[in-house]
Design an enzyme around this catalytic site. Structure first.
Site, short mmCIF file in Angstrom:
data_model
loop_
_atom_site.label_atom_id
_atom_site.label_comp_id
_atom_site.label_asym_id
_atom_site.label_seq_id
_atom_site.Cartn_x
_atom_site.Cartn_y
_atom_site.Cartn_z
N THR A 139 0.82 -1.22 0.00
CA THR A 139 0.00 0.00 0.00
C THR A 139 0.85 1.27 0.00
O THR A 139 1.99 1.26 0.50
CB THR A 139 -0.87 0.01 1.28
OG1 THR A 139 -1.41 1.32 1.47
CG2 THR A 139 -0.10 -0.33 2.53
N GLU A 141 0.48 3.50 1.99
CA GLU A 141 0.65 3.90 3.40
C GLU A 141 2.06 3.58 3.91
O GLU A 141 2.45 4.08 4.97
CB GLU A 141 -0.40 3.21 4.27
CG GLU A 141 -1.78 3.82 4.14
CD GLU A 141 -1.92 5.20 4.77
OE1 GLU A 141 -1.37 5.41 5.86
OE2 GLU A 141 -2.58 6.06 4.16
N TYR A 163 -0.90 0.54 10.75
CA TYR A 163 -1.19 -0.18 9.50
C TYR A 163 -0.02 -0.06 8.52
O TYR A 163 0.45 -1.06 7.97
CB TYR A 163 -2.47 0.40 8.89
CG TYR A 163 -2.80 -0.08 7.49
CD1 TYR A 163 -3.45 -1.29 7.28
CD2 TYR A 163 -2.45 0.68 6.36
CE1 TYR A 163 -3.75 -1.73 5.99
CE2 TYR A 163 -2.74 0.25 5.08
CZ TYR A 163 -3.40 -0.95 4.89
OH TYR A 163 -3.70 -1.39 3.62
N LYS A 167 2.46 -3.04 7.05
CA LYS A 167 2.57 -3.30 5.61
C LYS A 167 4.03 -3.12 5.13
O LYS A 167 4.47 -3.80 4.22
CB LYS A 167 1.64 -2.37 4.83
CG LYS A 167 0.16 -2.74 4.92
CD LYS A 167 -0.20 -3.93 4.04
CE LYS A 167 -1.71 -4.12 3.96
NZ LYS A 167 -2.10 -5.34 3.24
#
Ligand code: NAP
Ligand code: F7E
Length: 338
Positions: A139, A141, A163, A167
């Site tokens: 992602t 992110e 999160y 990841k």
């Protein structure tokens, strides 16, 4: 179009997170391409899986080319057993807690599900006698506190949420297993992608659903947190195509999947209200408790590499996305009322 058979036999795919937005679209795409598709579902109190019901109730599909298995990301024994039974040529690992805001409230389980579960699956793949092409759902992110915009595959990871940290760990593990054990692992570094199947607690779907309710006289207010955050929003159906293409390429690599266009949450609000012809000023209100402790900086993707190497480009625009989502919610709510 790539071959969907290996040595004359049907290709087999396994999808974790098959009940989610991306999993359900990917499942349809692979079935259309002639794959046998196995999906992992976790036990829930509700056996109805809304995004998959149409496939599960098709007797010519379910149990013939589409199979569901109970499993959980925390349960390595079951994951190993399913992989042993299904013998997939391709694994699309999409499962996990996917809400950034919520990851501040439940950081431990978020990291357990995202980081450790990906490592668990990579370890199982390493032990398999047959080669597996492994897709990991990374992602934007991971870039969080970005220092450069747009971001490329070379941009350093600087996550700004639990999160994003989880990841980043999983993405790095994918790279380590690719380099260290010669596993065919691709990290798809996907920017936000939405659709009428998006979960209702993500901002675009929250907006489209509430705008439709307001239009139908079922609600009056749309309550949001920070509307100044900017994202690079694409369409989930375009993005699952990119996942598949990555695994068909002769060599594994990491790819940014993005539109290269930046919009604010407020742009989406305006686009959604424009679809129903209502003034947003009359209906929008704010609740500071929805705001997150930290927001990532300007997340904007440069998808030049995937276009050059694989030939992928997004087909749908931001305006098409907003229109499709609001119209789908209007139709769905009208159905529910009739
Ligand atoms: P989603 O709609 O939230 O789907 C998540 C899926 O993971 C669901 O099928 C969910 O099952 C499953 N899951 C969660 N925890 C699990 C567990 N412990 N065991 C087994 N299954 C579990 O997410 P999405 O939008 O399709 O995204 C797919 C993946 O891409 C996610 O990993 C997400 O983090 C990543 N991603 C998404 C975006 C985006 O903009 N959509 C962008 C970049 C990366 P239930 O149905 O039972 O809850
Ligand atoms: O928030 C703001 C919020 O939750 C977008 C996931 O798929 O994409 C997604 O993560 C923006 C943020 O998506 C509300 O503060 C305002 O600035 O829709 P979101 P996200 O956090 O960008 C990435 C790439 C992923 O990998 C994730 O899995 O909208 N915002 N008001 C709000 N957000 C929500 N959810 N709800 C609000 O009421």
């Amino acid at each position: 179009m790539a071959e969907t058979t290996v040595n004359g036999s049907e290709r087999v795919a396994l999808i974790t997170g098959v009940t989610g937005q991306d999993g359900s679209y990917l499942c349809e795409l692979l079935l259309k391409k002639g794959y046998k598709v196995h999906g992992i579902v976790r036990r829930t109190s509700n056996v109805q899986r809304l995004r998959l019901e149409h496939l599960r109730t098709m007797p010519e599909v379910y149990g013939k080319s589409f199979f569901l298995h109970y499993g959980d990301l925390s349960d390595a024994t079951t994951l190993r057993r399913i992989i042993h039974l299904a013998r997939p040529d391709e694994i699309y690992h999409l499962a996990g807690q996917s809400h950034v805001g919520l990851s501040f409230e439940i950081p431990e389980s978020t990291c357990e599900e995202i980081a450790m579960a990906t490592l668990r699956l990579l370890e199982i793949c390493r032990d398999q006698p047959h080669p597996i092409h492994f897709y990991h759902a990374s992602t934007s992110e991971i870039f969080g506190f970005v220092k450069e915009s747009p971001q490329t595959e070379e941009t350093p990871f600087r996550p700004s949420s639990p999160y994003g940290c989880a990841k980043a760990f999983a993405t790095d593990m994918g790279r380590v297993y690719r380099a260290g054990y010669n596993l065919f692992v691709c990290n798809g570094i996907l920017y936000n992608h939405e659709s009428p199947r998006r979960g209702e607690n993500f901002v675009t779907r929250k907006i489209s659903r509430q705008v439709a309710r307001i239009k139908l006289g079922m609600a009056d207010k749309l309550t949001l947190g920070n509307v100044h955050g900017r994202r690079d929003w694409g369409h989930a159906q375009d993005y699952v195509e990119a996942m598949w293409l990555m695994l068909q390429h002769p060599t594994p690599d990491d790819y940014i999947v993005a539109t290269g266009k930046s919009h604010s949450v407020m742009d989406f609000v305006e686009a959604a209200f424009a679809v129903v012809g209502l003034p947003w000023e009359k209906h929008l209100e704010f609740d500071r408790s929805i705001e997150r402790p930290i927001e990532p900086a300007r997340l904007l993707g440069d998808a030049g590499k995937i276009e050059r190497v694989i030939g992928w480009k997004p087909k749908r625009t931001f305006e098409m996305l907003a229109t499709e989502m609001v119209e789908a919610d209007l139709a769905d709510l009208a159905d529910l009322r009739s």
